[in-house]
Design a protein around this motif. Structure first.
Motif, PDB file in Angstrom:
ATOM      1  N   UNK A 376     -21.463 -48.893  17.811  1.00  0.00           N
ATOM      2  CA  UNK A 376     -21.454 -48.743  16.364  1.00  0.00           C
ATOM      3  C   UNK A 376     -20.319 -49.570  15.775  1.00  0.00           C
ATOM      4  N   UNK A 377     -20.478 -49.954  14.510  1.00  0.00           N
ATOM      5  CA  UNK A 377     -19.470 -50.745  13.806  1.00  0.00           C
ATOM      6  C   UNK A 377     -19.247 -50.121  12.437  1.00  0.00           C
ATOM      7  N   UNK A 378     -17.973 -50.073  12.016  1.00  0.00           N
ATOM      8  CA  UNK A 378     -17.620 -49.407  10.769  1.00  0.00           C
ATOM      9  C   UNK A 378     -17.054 -50.388   9.744  1.00  0.00           C
ATOM     10  N   UNK A 379     -17.305 -50.077   8.477  1.00  0.00           N
ATOM     11  CA  UNK A 379     -16.706 -50.792   7.361  1.00  0.00           C
ATOM     12  C   UNK A 379     -16.234 -49.752   6.355  1.00  0.00           C
ATOM     13  N   UNK A 380     -15.288 -50.105   5.498  1.00  0.00           N
ATOM     14  CA  UNK A 380     -14.792 -49.159   4.495  1.00  0.00           C
ATOM     15  C   UNK A 380     -15.361 -49.454   3.116  1.00  0.00           C
ATOM     16  N   UNK A 381     -15.321 -50.713   2.719  1.00  0.00           N
ATOM     17  CA  UNK A 381     -15.763 -51.113   1.387  1.00  0.00           C
ATOM     18  C   UNK A 381     -17.114 -51.815   1.482  1.00  0.00           C
ATOM     19  N   UNK A 382     -18.096 -51.272   0.774  1.00  0.00           N
ATOM     20  CA  UNK A 382     -19.466 -51.795   0.887  1.00  0.00           C
ATOM     21  C   UNK A 382     -19.560 -53.248   0.445  1.00  0.00           C
ATOM     22  N   UNK A 383     -19.033 -53.569  -0.725  1.00  0.00           N
ATOM     23  CA  UNK A 383     -19.165 -54.927  -1.250  1.00  0.00           C
ATOM     24  C   UNK A 383     -18.403 -55.934  -0.396  1.00  0.00           C
ATOM     25  N   UNK A 384     -17.230 -55.532   0.077  1.00  0.00           N
ATOM     26  CA  UNK A 384     -16.353 -56.475   0.764  1.00  0.00           C
ATOM     27  C   UNK A 384     -16.715 -56.649   2.239  1.00  0.00           C
ATOM     28  N   UNK A 385     -17.129 -55.575   2.904  1.00  0.00           N
ATOM     29  CA  UNK A 385     -17.162 -55.607   4.369  1.00  0.00           C
ATOM     30  C   UNK A 385     -18.472 -55.217   5.036  1.00  0.00           C
ATOM     31  N   UNK A 386     -19.436 -54.704   4.284  1.00  0.00           N
ATOM     32  CA  UNK A 386     -20.662 -54.232   4.930  1.00  0.00           C
ATOM     33  C   UNK A 386     -21.397 -55.353   5.653  1.00  0.00           C
ATOM     34  N   UNK A 387     -21.485 -56.521   5.036  1.00  0.00           N
ATOM     35  CA  UNK A 387     -22.209 -57.628   5.665  1.00  0.00           C
ATOM     36  C   UNK A 387     -21.556 -58.008   6.986  1.00  0.00           C
ATOM     37  N   UNK A 388     -20.223 -58.098   7.015  1.00  0.00           N
ATOM     38  CA  UNK A 388     -19.518 -58.405   8.259  1.00  0.00           C
ATOM     39  C   UNK A 388     -19.837 -57.365   9.321  1.00  0.00           C
ATOM     40  N   UNK A 400     -24.657 -55.435  24.444  1.00  0.00           N
ATOM     41  CA  UNK A 400     -24.422 -54.219  25.236  1.00  0.00           C
ATOM     42  C   UNK A 400     -25.715 -53.614  25.763  1.00  0.00           C
ATOM     43  N   UNK A 401     -26.769 -53.670  24.949  1.00  0.00           N
ATOM     44  CA  UNK A 401     -28.002 -52.996  25.328  1.00  0.00           C
ATOM     45  C   UNK A 401     -27.911 -51.490  25.209  1.00  0.00           C
ATOM     46  N   UNK A 402     -26.830 -51.007  24.575  1.00  0.00           N
ATOM     47  CA  UNK A 402     -26.648 -49.568  24.412  1.00  0.00           C
ATOM     48  C   UNK A 402     -27.462 -49.063  23.223  1.00  0.00           C
ATOM     49  N   UNK A 403     -27.443 -47.754  23.029  1.00  0.00           N
ATOM     50  CA  UNK A 403     -28.100 -47.124  21.882  1.00  0.00           C
ATOM     51  C   UNK A 403     -27.515 -47.680  20.585  1.00  0.00           C
ATOM     52  N   UNK A 404     -28.363 -47.883  19.591  1.00  0.00           N
ATOM     53  CA  UNK A 404     -27.933 -48.394  18.293  1.00  0.00           C
ATOM     54  C   UNK A 404     -27.443 -47.238  17.421  1.00  0.00           C
ATOM     55  N   UNK A 405     -26.116 -47.146  17.244  1.00  0.00           N
ATOM     56  CA  UNK A 405     -25.535 -46.121  16.375  1.00  0.00           C
ATOM     57  C   UNK A 405     -25.259 -46.684  14.971  1.00  0.00           C
ATOM     58  N   UNK A 406     -25.661 -47.936  14.760  1.00  0.00           N
ATOM     59  CA  UNK A 406     -25.710 -48.542  13.439  1.00  0.00           C
ATOM     60  C   UNK A 406     -24.343 -48.988  12.910  1.00  0.00           C
ATOM     61  N   UNK A 407     -24.434 -49.750  11.834  1.00  0.00           N
ATOM     62  CA  UNK A 407     -23.274 -50.150  11.038  1.00  0.00           C
ATOM     63  C   UNK A 407     -23.138 -49.103   9.952  1.00  0.00           C
ATOM     64  N   UNK A 408     -21.930 -48.524   9.802  1.00  0.00           N
ATOM     65  CA  UNK A 408     -21.794 -47.397   8.887  1.00  0.00           C
ATOM     66  C   UNK A 408     -20.421 -47.382   8.229  1.00  0.00           C
ATOM     67  N   UNK A 409     -20.328 -46.592   7.179  1.00  0.00           N
ATOM     68  CA  UNK A 409     -19.095 -46.537   6.407  1.00  0.00           C
ATOM     69  C   UNK A 409     -18.108 -45.540   7.003  1.00  0.00           C
ATOM     70  N   UNK A 410     -16.818 -45.857   6.931  1.00  0.00           N
ATOM     71  CA  UNK A 410     -15.777 -44.981   7.464  1.00  0.00           C
ATOM     72  C   UNK A 410     -14.489 -45.210   6.694  1.00  0.00           C
TER      73      UNK A 410
END
Length: 463
Positions: A376-388, A400-410
């Protein structure tokens, strides 16, 4: 009873059964598990629960320990958690929460048991700015508050008149020293053996950098350097305590020219000398900060067989660095390149002082539930960092081939307080024995490093 009436009653009964499972999902109690907040046991927290492979913790006790007010609205099954800076609203049975930063999708919907509301442990950490660590040996959840104030150095500055050194790293044939304020270094060259000496007057080591220990005059710390034709190692010491002075030495394999320059509170000693050598970020280069999490006494998560997160992410970070050095359009800065600790605010400050284009923090996950898995990968600000975050998740997940826990806000500090696009990557779960065994493999780490670089290049539009 006719057929239509029977069908109606069957439908009602089925709906009642389903609502029961929503409010009371399949749970198991994690054996002999305790919760520690800033190394103090959380009394009255009850037991940690495992629900659908998600670790759930009692929200009220933890929230109130952190100074949050908790309100319960029975009619709406609504829990409101708030302090002066943030408000979080959760509804029992619903997997979406309303946070100050926007909607947050939970891994598992909150539920009630014995008049206690349980929420995902990861949610507690990400939304309340806590460092979350799971010690598999002692079966303990460690929650650590991260101050939002200027001093997160695990101690006060020794002398308010002294600047402090908060970070030292060597990457891309360039030494970077991060300080708490402006300081004018004095550099010199010595021979037999060849070395570059940089003295920092009126300067001491920050307690966060030393992790609460003391480096006495005459004692030497070292940062190993591998794969460099020019540098053997970096040494640092307290050259003088009265008046305070820090000395940093680059031990060379051979005589070498260099360029010393400063950018805000960063001091660079650049061995990539040529007639066109310019400061970091010049000539249109993109400045990328790679931040291997934890370090030194902060081990991060502890794996199923004792593997330490700090070591895995440092290996991956250094592999990313080796690849980025080959990219002519990128200037790389590592927050750490060895087993040292950099305070969280200092990691942010490095990125800010360097006017970075991108910040990426690399981590390995841990949870009381040994079956928890995935990338999984986290971002804080939607406009600034979600795309990254989305792009990094896409590339690393494929590697990795691991389970997809998604890109999410934190709400992690290093991605919340940075002002450039920033993401925090969790490669996989070290507490999952299968993923741990894979994550320590050199070939796997190389694949992840290649994926990270591919993601960064895609985001920065570098061909």
């Amino acid at each position: 009873m006719n057929r239509n009436q029977r069908n109606v009653w069957i439908t009602i009964a089925f709906a009642m059964i389903m609502s029961f499972f929503i409010l009371f999902p399949s749970t198991t109690q994690a054996a002999s598990t305790q919760i520690m907040l800033d190394n103090q046991p959380v009394e009255g927290a009850g037991d940690v629960m495992i629900t659908n492979q998600t670790t759930m913790v009692p929200i009220r006790v933890i929230s109130e320990k952190l100074g949050y007010k908790v309100k319960w609205k029975q009619s709406d099954q609504l829990i409101t958690i708030s302090n002066t800076a943030a408000t979080i609203k959760l509804t029992v049975g619903q997997s979406k929460a309303d946070a100050t930063s926007g909607d947050v999708v939970l891994e598992q919907a909150p539920f009630m048991k014995s008049n206690t509301t349980y929420v995902p442990l990861r949610f507690v950490g990400t939304q309340m700015g806590l460092k979350v660590k799971w010690d598999n040996t002692s079966k303990t959840v460690f929650l650590e508050k991260v101050s939002a104030g200027p001093d997160t150095n695990n101690g006060s500055i020794p002398d308010p008149n002294n600047t402090t050194i908060e970070g030292i790293s060597y990457s891309d044939n360039r030494l970077m020293i991060s300080s708490s304020g402006q300081v004018k270094p004095v550099d010199s060259v010595l021979t037999n053996p060849n070395r570059i000496v940089i003295d920092f007057p009126s300067t001491a080591f920050g307690k966060g950098f030393l992790q609460g220990t003391e480096l006495k005059q005459g004692e030497i710390g070292t940062i190993p350097v591998t794969g460099s034709a020019d540098v053997k190692q970096i040494r640092y010491s307290v050259f003088s305590s009265q008046p305070a002075q820090v000395r940093i030495v680059i031990d060379l394999n051979q005589s070498k020219t260099y360029k010393l320059y400063q950018q805000n509170d960063l001091t660079f000693v650049d061995l990539n000398t040529s007639a066109t050598t310019k400061p970091v970020g010049s000539n249109g280069k993109k400045v990328v900060i790679i931040d291997p999490g934890h370090g030194d006494t902060d081990s991060g998560g502890i794996g199923a067989t004792g593997v330490l997160e700090k070591n895995v992410v440092l290996n991956v970070g250094n592999k990313v660095a080796a690849l980025l050095k080959k990219e002519p359009k990128i200037d790389l800065i590592m927050t750490r390149t060895d087993d040292t600790f950099i305070p969280l605010d200092s990691r942010v400050k490095i990125a800010e002082d360097a006017n970075a284009d991108v910040f990426l923090s690399i981590h390995g996950n841990a949870a009381p539930n040994k079956d928890a898995s995935g990338t999984e990968t986290f971002y804080a600000d939607t406009k600034r960092s979600k795309l990254l975050s989305d792009i990094i998740q896409k590339h690393v997940l494929a590697a990795t081939g691991f389970k997809d826990r998604n890109s999410k806000q934190a709400n992690y500090l290093v991605i919340r307080k940075t002002t450039m696009p920033a993401a925090l990557l969790e490669i996989g779960f070290l507490t999952n024995k299968t993923e741990e065994a894979i994550m320590v493999q050199d070939e796997f780490q190389n694949k992840v490093a290649e994926a990270i670089v591919a993601g960064l290049k895609e985001y920065l539009n570098i061909k």
